[in-house]
Design an enzyme around this catalytic site. Structure first.
Site: not given
Length: 337
Positions: A131, A244
């Site tokens: 990710c 993120h």
């Protein structure tokens, strides 16, 4: 239009649930959808398109029923069941780490290296990257193509949703405990995560880096098919629920100005550029619940003649996981080999 039978393995987890929502949002041409999970979840029901779908037991599921299988589970389950699904005729898109370094399995970010996707024919398996790797690769692609990249120095700031549902609960509970002046006993993370940052994600390796950090090295080099890119990563867990972020410093082979990079990124697929009066994105305000990779704070490095800095943010459950996998399958549906 042709329709396809799909299995989502790990349908009850955060990535599996996000993938399910995206299939509905993007109106994927479904013939039949099968939700698959561990025996603990088997028999439960999930509503999709107003229809109740029963969750199937992974250990008993017949993959001959499906043509594509999304694996949103850990390494051990992917290692055991993804080859079985592939042998039954599925094209498997796997989100675990297990197949990413396999030379016979393509590691795909659609905006970067979709040209390599047909290598899936070796094993009928396609790996979807970490990710963190996905949004970084998406932003670096136009710069890499224009001037080359010699070195990447990156620090990631990763939300707790990357660990799973229990980590989200732990952050919520610890925040409440701190406000109420109660003692904290970490369960998911080695230390308190609320109002704290932990420079430790995944297991420490012999070289002092964590496996999460080394994933960035291995995966970026494989995606760009360039082992010469030098990469120095640090991965940090932060008390954010979803999204993120990464501070990315690159040293290019040829000089590129910040304005030239901004021009390239303004045209890059999947990228939303933040500049001017609103010069940087954040997970909570911009990325969470969105599909784009956001980039801002693009500036030239005052310490290096060919250095450039970028701030990159994305929803780790959507573009960092589920969306990337769906984009791969959408491409295969439109361009069958």
């Amino acid at each position: 239009m042709s329709t396809y039978s799909i299995a989502i393995v790990g349908a009850t987890g955060l990535v599996g649930s996000t993938l399910l929502a995206l299939l509905e949002e993007r109106k994927f041409p479904l013939k039949k959808l099968y939700l698959v999970a561990s025996h603990q979840s088997a028999g439960k029901e999930v509503v999709f398109h107003g229809e109740k779908l029963v969750i199937h037991d992974l250990a008993k599921f017949d993959f001959r029923l499906t043509e594509f299988a999304f694996f949103c589970v850990g390494n051990d389950l992917s290692a055991e069941y993804a080859p079985k699904a592939a042998a039954a005729g599925n094209i498997v898109v796997d989100k675990s780490f297990f197949f990413r370094n396999n030379p016979d399995v393509p590691l795909i970010v659609p905006e970067v290296n979709m040209h390599a996707v047909n290598e899936y024919c070796n094993k009928n398996i396609i790996a979807s990257p970490n990710c963190n790797t996905i949004p970084i690769a998406v932003c670096l692609k136009p710069i890499y193509d224009a001037v080359g990249i010699e070195r990447i120095n990156v620090a990631t700031y990763q939300s707790v949703s990357g660990t799973g549902k229990d980590a989200i609960t732990e952050l919520m509970e610890q925040t409440k405990q701190l406000i109420e002046n109660k003692p904290i006993e970490p369960k998911i993370y080695p230390q308190q995560i609320a109002f704290n940052v932990l420079p430790h994600i995944d297991d420490l390796q012999d070289n002092g880096y964590t496996r999460e950090e080394m994933k960035i090295v291995w995966e970026i080099q494989k995606i760009f098919n360039d082992k010469t890119i030098a990469i120095n990563p640090t991965a940090v867990r932060v008390p954010v629920f979803c999204g993120h972020a990464a501070s990315v410093h690159i040293e290019t082979k040829k000089k590129i100005t910040a304005n030239q990079a901004i021009e390239l990124l303004s045209k890059a697929p999947g990228v939303e550029l933040m500049a001017g009066v609103d010069p940087y994105p954040t997970p909570a305000r911009n990325a969470a619940g969105k599909d784009s990779v956001y980039v801002g704070r693009i500036r030239e490095d005052i310490s290096h003649q060919r250095g450039l800095n970028l701030w990159v943010v994305a929803d780790n459950l959507r573009k960092g996981a589920a969306l990337n996998a769906i984009q791969i399958v959408e491409h295969l549906v439109k361009h069958p080999s």
